[in-house]
Design a protein around this motif. Sequence first.
Motif, PDB file in Angstrom:
ATOM      1  N   MET A   1       0.798  -1.202   0.152  1.00  0.00           N
ATOM      2  CA  MET A   1      -0.197  -0.144  -0.162  1.00  0.00           C
ATOM      3  C   MET A   1       1.002   1.350  -0.157  1.00  0.00           C
ATOM      4  N   LYS A   2       0.467   2.181  -0.857  1.00  0.00           N
ATOM      5  CA  LYS A   2       1.122   3.446  -0.817  1.00  0.00           C
ATOM      6  C   LYS A   2       1.205   4.183   0.655  1.00  0.00           C
ATOM      7  N   SER A   3       2.148   5.117   0.771  1.00  0.00           N
ATOM      8  CA  SER A   3       2.526   5.755   1.822  1.00  0.00           C
ATOM      9  C   SER A   3       1.688   6.903   1.994  1.00  0.00           C
ATOM     10  N   GLU A  87      -4.373   5.052 -10.642  1.00  0.00           N
ATOM     11  CA  GLU A  87      -4.704   3.584 -10.835  1.00  0.00           C
ATOM     12  C   GLU A  87      -4.270   3.043 -12.230  1.00  0.00           C
ATOM     13  N   GLU A 101     -10.260   0.607   8.098  1.00  0.00           N
ATOM     14  CA  GLU A 101      -9.228  -0.293   7.702  1.00  0.00           C
ATOM     15  C   GLU A 101      -9.622  -1.575   7.317  1.00  0.00           C
ATOM     16  N   SER A 104     -10.269  -2.728   1.046  1.00  0.00           N
ATOM     17  CA  SER A 104      -9.109  -3.143   0.208  1.00  0.00           C
ATOM     18  C   SER A 104      -7.909  -2.103   0.249  1.00  0.00           C
ATOM     19  N   ASP A 105      -6.542  -2.496   0.063  1.00  0.00           N
ATOM     20  CA  ASP A 105      -5.853  -1.524   0.025  1.00  0.00           C
ATOM     21  C   ASP A 105      -5.845  -0.249  -1.109  1.00  0.00           C
ATOM     22  N   SER A 106      -6.472  -0.706  -2.198  1.00  0.00           N
ATOM     23  CA  SER A 106      -7.006   0.446  -3.354  1.00  0.00           C
ATOM     24  C   SER A 106      -8.004   1.399  -2.899  1.00  0.00           C
ATOM     25  N   LYS A 108      -8.378   1.872   0.435  1.00  0.00           N
ATOM     26  CA  LYS A 108      -7.789   2.901   1.683  1.00  0.00           C
ATOM     27  C   LYS A 108      -7.215   3.977   0.872  1.00  0.00           C
ATOM     28  N   GLU A 109      -6.322   3.663  -0.144  1.00  0.00           N
ATOM     29  CA  GLU A 109      -5.385   4.766  -0.793  1.00  0.00           C
ATOM     30  C   GLU A 109      -6.381   5.574  -1.308  1.00  0.00           C
ATOM     31  N   LYS A 112      -7.560   7.768   1.599  1.00  0.00           N
ATOM     32  CA  LYS A 112      -6.489   8.850   2.103  1.00  0.00           C
ATOM     33  C   LYS A 112      -6.379  10.052   1.045  1.00  0.00           C
TER      34      LYS A 112
END
Length: 252
Positions: A1-3, A87, A101, A104-106, A108-109, A112
């Motif tokens: 996941m990206k910071s 993406e 939380e 999925s990572d996508s 959540k990214e 943010k």
Amino acid sequence: MKSSIELNSNALKMRKILNEDSSSPIDIFSLINNLKSVTLIFYPMSDRISGMCIREESSKIIGINSNMSYGRQRFTAAHELYHLFFEKKFKSVICEKEIGESKSDSEKEADKFASYLLAPYDSLRNYLEENNILDNHKLTIEDVINMEQYYQLSHQAMLYRLASDGYCDWDTFENFKISVSQKAIRLGYDDKLYKASQEERKYFSIGEYVKKVEELKQKDLISNGKYEELMLDGFRADIVYNLGNEGIELND
């Protein structure tokens, strides 16, 4: 996941694409309307869904759940921009309402990114410092309302941002997840941020689709009947029937 740093950087890049500065609150819908190839569609969806987006070659469509609050609709629009512009391996996605939380990572990214697009990291930090909300100050519900009104973020999105960036703990996040529209009114704010679209805007579209249909008509490439049909398909009865023009237009 990206910071978080990378996602904030992406959000600042998006602001440049939108010809906006790196700190001010933005009118996300008007700015998206100026993006080539992007159409925004407002449509009532399931309570579990905040929106969706589709990317096909040069066309990009963002669907917004018009039953959600105005603040959440703004957050969703920013969220979908992440999928469309940052993406690579992506065609379409349906986005759930919840922010947290468990996604999925996508997703959540994208959450943010949306938060940083509407309230960049340095901008929020400066706001907190200038309003003496850091250090020993105990965050209040009034503080949260003032911030979400300034950045035009939904209440849940504002709380999640404050907790995820460490400006409040997760217990405060849970305790403040309450209806705040009446408190906002008592603080002198309009309650538009917390309300869904009005009935005449439950089904609506802006952006590339409307521009293209208008262009076809201006070039006499379609008949008046086809023009009206396409506008109605795009939920723009107001254009076809000249609705909503009862008031007097003033030149400033």
